[in-house]
Design an enzyme around this catalytic site. Sequence first.
Site, PDB file in Angstrom:
ATOM      1  N   THR A   1      38.690  73.173  16.749  1.00 29.43           N
ATOM      2  CA  THR A   1      37.955  73.456  15.510  1.00 29.43           C
ATOM      3  C   THR A   1      37.677  72.202  14.696  1.00 29.43           C
ATOM      4  O   THR A   1      36.609  72.073  14.095  1.00 29.43           O
ATOM      5  CB  THR A   1      38.764  74.477  14.675  1.00 29.43           C
ATOM      6  OG1 THR A   1      38.825  75.697  15.417  1.00 29.43           O
ATOM      7  CG2 THR A   1      38.142  74.743  13.338  1.00 29.43           C
TER       8      THR A   1
ATOM      9  N   SER B   1      40.849  74.407  22.765  1.00 25.23           N
ATOM     10  CA  SER B   1      42.191  74.087  23.268  1.00 25.23           C
ATOM     11  C   SER B   1      42.676  75.112  24.293  1.00 25.23           C
ATOM     12  O   SER B   1      43.594  74.845  25.059  1.00 25.23           O
ATOM     13  CB  SER B   1      43.189  73.939  22.125  1.00 25.23           C
ATOM     14  OG  SER B   1      43.477  75.166  21.525  1.00 25.23           O
TER      15      SER B   1
ATOM     16  N   THR C   1      43.879  74.203  17.376  1.00 25.20           N
ATOM     17  CA  THR C   1      45.217  74.593  16.924  1.00 25.20           C
ATOM     18  C   THR C   1      45.875  75.636  17.823  1.00 25.20           C
ATOM     19  O   THR C   1      47.089  75.792  17.796  1.00 25.20           O
ATOM     20  CB  THR C   1      45.149  75.164  15.494  1.00 25.20           C
ATOM     21  OG1 THR C   1      44.238  76.270  15.487  1.00 25.20           O
ATOM     22  CG2 THR C   1      44.679  74.106  14.510  1.00 25.20           C
ATOM     23  N   ASP C   2      45.069  76.342  18.633  1.00 17.29           N
ATOM     24  CA  ASP C   2      45.643  77.432  19.437  1.00 17.29           C
ATOM     25  C   ASP C   2      46.784  76.961  20.330  1.00 17.29           C
ATOM     26  O   ASP C   2      47.717  77.721  20.614  1.00 17.29           O
ATOM     27  CB  ASP C   2      44.563  78.087  20.308  1.00 17.29           C
ATOM     28  CG  ASP C   2      43.569  78.907  19.498  1.00 17.29           C
ATOM     29  OD1 ASP C   2      43.764  79.039  18.271  1.00 17.29           O
ATOM     30  OD2 ASP C   2      42.592  79.404  20.088  1.00 17.29           O
TER      31      ASP C   2
HETATM   32  N1  GLU Z   1      41.664  78.301  16.020  1.00 18.85           N
HETATM   33  C1  GLU Z   1      41.470  77.277  16.984  1.00 18.85           C
HETATM   34  C2  GLU Z   1      41.396  75.928  16.268  1.00 18.85           C
HETATM   35  O1  GLU Z   1      41.754  75.911  15.140  1.00 18.85           O
HETATM   36  C3  GLU Z   1      40.331  77.644  17.860  1.00 18.85           C
HETATM   37  C4  GLU Z   1      39.785  76.580  18.744  1.00 18.85           C
HETATM   38  C5  GLU Z   1      40.746  75.875  19.642  1.00 18.85           C
HETATM   39  O2  GLU Z   1      41.964  76.096  19.629  1.00 18.85           O
HETATM   40  O3  GLU Z   1      40.250  75.009  20.384  1.00 18.85           O
HETATM   41  O4  GLU Z   1      41.077  74.881  16.752  1.00 18.85           O
END
Ligand code: GLU
Length: 338
Positions: free
Chosen positions: A20, A64, A96-97
């Site tokens: 993200t 991710s 973050t995932d």
């Molecule tokens: N919620 C995740 C983020 O904050 C979605 C995208 C990912 O993990 O790549 O990045």
Amino acid sequence: MSSALPASRPKIVLLSLGGTIASAPATPGGGSLPTLTATDIVAGAPGAEQVAELVPVSFRQLPSSHLTLVDLVALAREIEDRFADGFDAAVVTQGTDTIEETAFALDLLVADSKAIVVTGAMRGPSILGAEGGANLLAAVRVAASPAARGLGTVVAMNDEVHAARWVQKTHTSNVAAFRSPMTGPIGWLAEEAVRIAVRPVGREPVALGAGAPADIALLAMPLGEDGRLIGRLAEAGYEGAVIEAMGGGHVTPSAAEALERCAATMPVVIASRSGAGETLRRTYGFVGSEIDLAARGVIFAGWLPGPKARLLLSFLMGAGVRDPRAIAAEFERRRELS
Ligand code: GLU
């Protein structure tokens, strides 16, 4: 270098992996994709260049959930190479995932005491309240701080610093998603200051060397699950299994039998699905309890949650540690924090 920049700044490599923090809508109103480069991400964090000499590297541009263990091993090797080239610290940005898995993988794979700080964003740069720039500036401040040396890999999110071993994503969208249920954060940021209040003990890297991470299945055991998939793991090509069991390490009677058969063919590690606490050793005696499962030849993850137990088992087996008793000893040593 601009004359406005401090003469002597630590040299930090910024490796972006996507997520993200690197995402923008592909079309107006469309879904976001990780199209921004490491240079774009640095441009979104005014002030970071004042803190450190940043060398941006677009290492991957992926959500991710598309990263692989091979990517994480390559990332660890890249960081080791950069450290050998004289970089003082590394910052990694990603989705973050799976931040907690990348952070723990780096904690295991990079033995160097130089700081490695992982960050990301819950809100993309085009969303009101986007926090990626602030998180990156905070991560650079942490990486540049002498206090961050020797901590192992840490995660800097929302002005908190978390140890890789303890941190977990606990919310799908809240900017305060990252928590360390067992210990709390080990530090925080206040204005320009980085405070490290707690120094984790007992970090144990794994010498993976030229080994490849082993293929480890991760299965959750909810109420009533008979465990029929457990018997299919070997034919599916898995070399080991991590089971997220109920409570302190409990499964149904039929799953216990399946695990006994499976443990005769590959290492089986029991973690808890509870989100915090250790797997038990000597409390319950029913069929499928921790005492029963121990007698059936499984290994216990201690306080490591399932995804992190999977990484440890994968890297240990990749490093050539394949005897279940030796693997159990590795998990126990880490449980003891000695
Ligand atoms: N919620 C995740 C983020 O904050 C979605 C995208 C990912 O993990 O790549 O990045």
